[in-house]
Design an enzyme around this catalytic site. Structure first.
Site, short mmCIF file in Angstrom:
data_model
loop_
_atom_site.label_atom_id
_atom_site.label_comp_id
_atom_site.label_asym_id
_atom_site.label_seq_id
_atom_site.Cartn_x
_atom_site.Cartn_y
_atom_site.Cartn_z
CG ASP A 21 11.29 3.93 2.21
OD1 ASP A 21 11.10 2.70 2.09
OD2 ASP A 21 12.19 4.41 2.91
CG HIS A 23 -3.39 -16.83 -5.52
ND1 HIS A 23 -2.84 -15.56 -5.59
CD2 HIS A 23 -2.35 -17.68 -5.35
CE1 HIS A 23 -1.53 -15.64 -5.45
NE2 HIS A 23 -1.20 -16.92 -5.31
#
Length: 410
Positions: free
Chosen positions: A262, A361
């Site tokens: 989770d 990036h």
């Protein structure tokens, strides 16, 4: 009798929705009967790309770590960070808790605190017995209720905390089952009890990892000192800290998701822990060891996860990914995940301190742009490489270069 929506089959649900035939067919093509049994109102699967961090070294052992994430540069950065850390032995773990525990709460309002204290003291053995009988399977595995404590939160609000060893499982169902039984046992105070619920706080599941990187690997002493300064910045400025922690969770969340755990619980616990001193701070810390000419990093992270149970056991891909990780114990899995977080953090800070975060990036983002303008799989890398040489890039330019590539191939 007309079936309710949740009672219908996935195909019946799709037929009820206002969809084009093409969209309905696309949704149906991605259906999975196993996953259809997991969530309500299931119609299809939503897939994340999965890659691997190839050589994460934790306490001398190399792991191939699965990472499921849509952001292009994350897995590349994690591999870069791990590569730099491996120059000095990789990730090292430090034990800071005797056992990882999950916390559950009975929540009271306007309760007689003295009477509640006395009840807990008087019936300690019975409270333990109720917990053991509520979930005997966890007791057989050596877990179960470890401690009960009362906390006064205000003049009106009181929490009775149950610390439970859930062993290899994340333990939400275990804890909530025990709490339901304890709520009945606390019947003298039932009118003041607001509820019984697991806490995702996670500070009883802390994992600490460390790593060292020689200055030369980083590109010199100046870069190392910049990284340490950026780390200090993130301890005093929440604007910087939240972005730094987001970067850590880029790596952490990708592994948590890939192993069927989770990620929302892990991130909530992490952000709460980042605020424990009253201000929001970075979860990591980097400093200079001048004698050894090394940058030293440390990350402490609450990780309320499991290696068995729930979706972890139900999802075939989660099982395959745990096999890829050599079926780690839950504690080893925590250490791997924290190690990925530290590697991810190092790569981001090194990029900021040297070439700038955007350069690396964008090299990865150009792949996504290539797909956006219609590049076929074999055309993605050539187009991305051409785009990386341009001063300014947009979809029009990407489409133009793609056409040039295709003309050249023909």
């Amino acid at each position: 009798m007309t079936k309710k929506f949740y009672e219908k089959t996935p195909t019946e649900r799709l037929n009820q929705l206002s969809l084009t035939a093409e969209l309905r067919q696309d949704f149906a093509a991605e259906q999975n009967l196993v996953n259809a049994a997991i969530v309500e109102n299931y119609i299809t699967d939503f897939r994340e790309p999965e890659g691997v961090l190839q050589r994460l070294q934790v306490d001398g052992h190399f792991y191939t770590v699965p990472m499921a994430i849509e952001e292009p540069s994350v897995i590349a950065a994690a591999n870069n960070g791990a590569r730099m850390l491996n120059f000095n032995g990789g990730i090292f773990t430090e034990k800071i808790q005797s056992a990882a525990l999950t916390l559950g709460q009975l929540l009271f309002e306007d309760v007689n605190v003295t009477a509640l204290h006395e009840f807990i003291d008087q019936y300690t053995a019975e409270i333990q017995r109720v917990a053991d009988q509520a979930k005997p399977s966890i007791v057989k595995r050596g877990g179960g209720l470890v401690k009960v404590q009362l906390r006064e939160l205000s003049q009106k609000l009181v929490s009775v905390d149950f610390l439970i060893d859930t062993k290899e499982a994340m333990g939400a169902n275990i804890v909530n089952t025990i709490l339901a039984a304890e709520k009945e046992f606390f019947h003298p105070f039932i009118q003041q009890c607001l509820g019984a619920i697991l806490s995702n706080d996670g500070r009883n599941n802390l994992t600490k990892v460390q790593g060292r990187v020689p200055f030369a690997v980083l590109g010199g002493e100046v870069v190392a000192h910049k990284i340490a300064a950026l780390s200090r910045f993130a301890k005093v400025d929440s604007y910087r800290a939240v972005t730094e922690n987001k970067g850590i969770f880029n790596g952490v969340g990708a592994v948590v998701l890939a192993t069927g755990n989770d990620w929302r619980a892990v991130e909530a616990a992490g952000h709460a822990y980042a605020s424990q001193l009253g201000s929001y701070q970075s979860l990591s810390q980097w400093s200079i060891d001048a004698n050894q000419q090394q940058l030293v990093g440390e990350l402490v992270l609450p990780l309320p996860i499991g290696s068995i149970g729930g979706a972890i056991t139900a999802l075939p891909q989660a099982q395959r990914n745990l096999a890829l990780l050599e079926q780690p114990s839950v504690q080893t899995l925590r250490e791997i995940i924290a190690g990925v977080g530290l590697a991810q953090n190092l790569a981001a800070l090194k990029a900021i301190a040297s070439e700038g975060i955007q350069a690396g990036h964008m090299r990865m983002q150009y792949r996504a742009l290539a797909l956006q303008v219609g590049a076929q799989p074999h055309e993605v890398l050539p187009l991305a490489q051409r785009l990386s040489t341009q001063k300014t890039v947009d979809t029009q330019l990407a489409s133009q270069i793609l056409e040039e590539i295709r003309r050249h191939e023909s």
